[in-house]
Design a protein around this motif. Structure first.
Motif, mmCIF file in Angstrom:
data_model
loop_
_atom_site.group_PDB
_atom_site.id
_atom_site.type_symbol
_atom_site.label_atom_id
_atom_site.label_comp_id
_atom_site.label_asym_id
_atom_site.label_seq_id
_atom_site.Cartn_x
_atom_site.Cartn_y
_atom_site.Cartn_z
ATOM 1 N N PHE A 4 50.239 60.940 33.972
ATOM 2 C CA PHE A 4 49.127 60.114 34.465
ATOM 3 C C PHE A 4 49.532 58.638 34.490
ATOM 4 C CE2 PHE A 4 48.501 61.829 30.183
ATOM 5 C CZ PHE A 4 48.682 60.699 29.418
ATOM 6 N N ASP A 5 48.699 57.844 35.169
ATOM 7 C CA ASP A 5 49.023 56.431 35.348
ATOM 8 C C ASP A 5 48.858 55.650 34.051
ATOM 9 O OD1 ASP A 5 49.652 56.705 37.974
ATOM 10 O OD2 ASP A 5 47.600 56.324 38.674
ATOM 11 N N ILE A 6 49.573 54.563 33.977
ATOM 12 C CA ILE A 6 49.447 53.701 32.807
ATOM 13 C C ILE A 6 48.418 52.600 33.107
ATOM 14 C CG2 ILE A 6 51.841 54.192 32.261
ATOM 15 C CD1 ILE A 6 52.417 51.214 32.876
ATOM 16 N N ASP A 7 48.052 51.851 32.097
ATOM 17 C CA ASP A 7 47.078 50.777 32.256
ATOM 18 C C ASP A 7 47.645 49.713 33.206
ATOM 19 O OD1 ASP A 7 45.262 48.744 32.027
ATOM 20 O OD2 ASP A 7 45.287 48.684 29.820
ATOM 21 N N PRO A 8 46.943 49.433 34.332
ATOM 22 C CA PRO A 8 47.441 48.431 35.285
ATOM 23 C C PRO A 8 47.616 47.055 34.637
ATOM 24 C CG PRO A 8 45.382 49.431 36.079
ATOM 25 C CD PRO A 8 45.667 50.046 34.750
ATOM 26 N N GLU A 9 46.862 46.808 33.570
ATOM 27 C CA GLU A 9 46.981 45.517 32.880
ATOM 28 C C GLU A 9 48.394 45.342 32.285
ATOM 29 O OE1 GLU A 9 45.328 42.955 32.940
ATOM 30 O OE2 GLU A 9 45.845 41.802 31.145
ATOM 31 N N LEU A 10 48.936 46.429 31.768
ATOM 32 C CA LEU A 10 50.290 46.358 31.201
ATOM 33 C C LEU A 10 51.304 46.072 32.314
ATOM 34 C CD1 LEU A 10 52.255 46.590 28.846
ATOM 35 C CD2 LEU A 10 52.110 49.081 29.030
ATOM 36 N N ILE A 11 51.097 46.707 33.451
ATOM 37 C CA ILE A 11 51.996 46.458 34.593
ATOM 38 C C ILE A 11 51.875 44.989 35.026
ATOM 39 C CG2 ILE A 11 52.440 47.023 37.030
ATOM 40 C CD1 ILE A 11 51.745 49.881 36.408
ATOM 41 N N ARG A 12 50.629 44.506 35.040
ATOM 42 C CA ARG A 12 50.419 43.116 35.462
ATOM 43 C C ARG A 12 51.145 42.149 34.512
ATOM 44 N NH1 ARG A 12 47.766 38.815 34.474
ATOM 45 N NH2 ARG A 12 46.570 39.628 32.727
ATOM 46 N N LEU A 13 51.063 42.428 33.224
ATOM 47 C CA LEU A 13 51.693 41.531 32.244
ATOM 48 C C LEU A 13 53.219 41.521 32.392
ATOM 49 C CD1 LEU A 13 49.422 42.378 29.170
ATOM 50 C CD2 LEU A 13 49.567 40.161 30.328
ATOM 51 N N VAL A 14 53.795 42.691 32.662
ATOM 52 C CA VAL A 14 55.251 42.752 32.865
ATOM 53 C C VAL A 14 55.621 42.032 34.167
ATOM 54 C CG1 VAL A 14 57.191 44.308 33.304
ATOM 55 C CG2 VAL A 14 55.545 44.855 31.503
ATOM 56 N N ASN A 15 54.780 42.286 35.180
ATOM 57 C CA ASN A 15 55.002 41.657 36.480
ATOM 58 C C ASN A 15 54.943 40.128 36.357
ATOM 59 O OD1 ASN A 15 55.462 41.857 39.169
ATOM 60 N ND2 ASN A 15 53.341 42.252 39.750
ATOM 61 N N ASP A 16 53.947 39.657 35.620
ATOM 62 C CA ASP A 16 53.817 38.206 35.390
ATOM 63 C C ASP A 16 55.080 37.654 34.734
ATOM 64 O OD1 ASP A 16 51.331 38.172 36.419
ATOM 65 O OD2 ASP A 16 50.265 37.845 34.512
ATOM 66 N N ALA A 17 55.617 38.420 33.767
ATOM 67 C CA ALA A 17 56.817 37.963 33.062
ATOM 68 C C ALA A 17 57.984 37.853 34.038
ATOM 69 C CB ALA A 17 57.157 38.914 31.917
ATOM 70 N N MET A 18 58.123 38.838 34.906
ATOM 71 C CA MET A 18 59.213 38.800 35.897
ATOM 72 C C MET A 18 59.031 37.621 36.849
ATOM 73 S SD MET A 18 59.833 42.702 37.059
ATOM 74 C CE MET A 18 60.436 43.938 35.934
ATOM 75 N N LEU A 19 57.800 37.484 37.371
ATOM 76 C CA LEU A 19 57.539 36.391 38.317
ATOM 77 C C LEU A 19 57.653 35.029 37.631
ATOM 78 C CD1 LEU A 19 54.529 37.987 40.237
ATOM 79 C CD2 LEU A 19 56.824 37.576 41.131
ATOM 80 N N GLY A 20 57.409 35.033 36.320
ATOM 81 C CA GLY A 20 57.495 33.786 35.562
ATOM 82 C C GLY A 20 58.929 33.436 35.179
ATOM 83 N N GLY A 21 59.883 34.232 35.620
ATOM 84 C CA GLY A 21 61.294 33.881 35.418
ATOM 85 C C GLY A 21 61.915 34.429 34.134
ATOM 86 N N HIS A 22 61.221 35.397 33.481
ATOM 87 C CA HIS A 22 61.782 35.950 32.232
ATOM 88 C C HIS A 22 62.665 37.159 32.550
ATOM 89 C CE1 HIS A 22 59.340 33.276 29.858
ATOM 90 N NE2 HIS A 22 58.252 33.676 30.494
ATOM 91 N N ASN A 23 63.807 36.861 33.133
ATOM 92 C CA ASN A 23 64.645 37.962 33.616
ATOM 93 C C ASN A 23 66.076 37.942 33.081
ATOM 94 O OD1 ASN A 23 62.620 39.163 35.446
ATOM 95 N ND2 ASN A 23 62.754 37.150 36.423
ATOM 96 N N GLN A 24 66.330 37.103 32.093
ATOM 97 C CA GLN A 24 67.695 37.057 31.525
ATOM 98 C C GLN A 24 67.689 37.690 30.134
ATOM 99 O OE1 GLN A 24 69.670 36.348 33.848
ATOM 100 N NE2 GLN A 24 68.080 35.508 35.176
ATOM 101 N N TYR A 25 68.874 37.767 29.530
ATOM 102 C CA TYR A 25 69.005 38.428 28.220
ATOM 103 C C TYR A 25 67.969 37.930 27.222
ATOM 104 C CZ TYR A 25 73.774 39.728 29.688
ATOM 105 O OH TYR A 25 74.858 40.231 30.337
ATOM 106 N N ALA A 26 67.420 38.859 26.497
ATOM 107 C CA ALA A 26 66.544 38.503 25.365
ATOM 108 C C ALA A 26 67.433 38.355 24.132
ATOM 109 C CB ALA A 26 65.529 39.622 25.152
ATOM 110 N N PRO A 27 66.928 37.729 23.068
ATOM 111 C CA PRO A 27 67.726 37.651 21.838
ATOM 112 C C PRO A 27 68.062 39.055 21.320
ATOM 113 C CG PRO A 27 65.812 36.213 21.702
ATOM 114 C CD PRO A 27 65.649 37.030 22.951
#
Ligand code: PMP
Length: 363
Positions: free
Chosen positions: A20-43
């Motif tokens: 079944f589908d996951i909460d769209p809010e979680l997808i939105r938060l990940v999407n926001d992170a990507m669009l916000g430029g959080h796409n390089q190595y994490a610690p």
């Protein structure tokens, strides 16, 4: 079994993943992170914001004060957490006690590190810990005991008394208890999950492993974590650094933000209890007998009295001919013990479970 199910167009209740589908809010938060430029190595040990959120969850859930800097490590799912812990702590010649049926990564991880898995069988219908055998198996070579609660595939849960006994044994013999708790939230019928983290006297001997894949229905994101004392964490990070290095950044940002609302994970037990009950309804009128299931998203059924085939033969035939896929429980026993049991995953939409029930009732 998933491959065979796909080949025959069977309903796939074999592999453990939600359909079944996951909460769209979680997808939105990940999407926001990507669009916000959080796409390089994490610690390497994990994004600080996520480790802080995890420490908060652990405090709230298990009343254990947890230092996000020194005691929490974000991993590529529960499997990578298990592997990093085993690699860091098991040396050639060490023995590791594993209870079968067991999750399939434990034994290979021990053997790849030169350790010797010592398999003890849990038996149906209750799959309780065989304490006498455990005490007989412990010796000066025993380095680690791996437990899993709630249990895949059995659906059993360890009691407070079980955890206390493991604690006493591990302290007395300086053994590490590696506690696989990826189904911590999926527990039913008023049972409580007894995490190794809720026993302060276990702190120096315990490692707890968790998975966001299970809790947020995102098995494909492969994001999890482990919690252990600073001394154990220091060792485990030495292997984590070269196995995974760091876990994908946008997911960590998204999950950190999502964890802020505790209702997003605390209602999971009720959600899956309803699914389990729905599946049990579907089984009524089928030739199978459901065994007790108090946690995880797996239901074990006995086919005693229905077929004399091996569990593997029956699971294969049902996939090919009846169009429903399950897992033969013997696959989880090192010695191949066949107790005439099949495992069904009920983390599925009601329509899927209903369609499965229609088939099972015609057998
Ligand atoms: N432990 C158990 C008992 C599991 O069932 C699973 C997933 N099937 C894992 C660990 C691994 O979790 P992850 O997918 O997060 O690696």
């Amino acid at each position: 079994m998933s491959a065979l199910a796909a080949e025959h167009g069977a309903i796939n209740l074999s592999q453990g993943f939600p359909d079944f589908d996951i909460d769209p809010e979680l997808i939105r938060l990940v999407n926001d992170a990507m669009l916000g430029g959080h796409n390089q190595y994490a610690p390497m040990p994990g994004l600080p914001a996520l480790r802080e959120a995890i420490a908060e969850v652990v405090l709230r859930t298990y009343n254990r004060d947890t230092n996000p800097q020194t005691e929490v490590t974000v991993t590529a799912g529960g499997t990578a957490a298990l592997y990093a812990a085993i690699t860091a702590l098991v040396r050639p010649g060490d023995e590791v006690i594993i209870f079968d049926p067991s999750y399939d990564s434990y034994s290979p991880a021990v053997r790849l590190n030169g350790g010797t898995p010592v398999h003890l069988n849990l038996l149906p219908p209750a799959f309780g810990i065989p304490w006498q055998q455990v005490e007989n198996a412990v010796n000066e070579k025993t380095r680690m005991i791996i437990v899993n609660t709630p249990h895949n595939p059995c659906g059993s849960v360890l009691s407070e008394d079980d955890m206390r006994r493991f604690g006493a044994l591990c302290r007395a013999h300086d053994i590490i208890l590696l506690s696989d708790e990826v189904y911590e939230r999926i527990i039913f019928d008023g049972k409580q999950h007894h995490s190794v983290l809720s026993f302060p006297d276990m702190k120096d001997h315990a490692i707890a492993v968790f998975s966001f894949g299970k809790t947020f229905h995102v098995t494909g994101w492969k994001t999890g974590y482990l919690v252990a004392s600073p001394e154990l964490t220091k060792e485990i990070r030495k292997s984590h650094q070269f196995i995974t290095f760091s876990v994908n950044t946008p997911m960590q940002h998204g999950i950190a933000a999502y964890l802020k609302e505790s209702s997003r994970y605390t209602s999971l037990g009720q959600f899956y209890q309803t699914k389990r009950d729905f599946f049990l309804e579907q089984l009524k009128g089928s030739p199978f007998t459901a065994l007790p299931c108090f946690g995880s998203y797996f239901q074990i059924v006995s086919f005693e009295g229905y077929s004399k085939e091996s569990d593997h033969e029956l699971a294969t035939r049902l996939t090919r001919e009846a169009g429903i896929a399950s897992i033969p429980v013997s696959a989880f026993y090192r010695d191949g013990s066949d107790h005439h049991l099949l495992r069904f995953c009920f983390a599925k939409r009601n329509e899927t479970l209903e369609a499965a029930g229609k088939i099972l009732r015609t057998l």
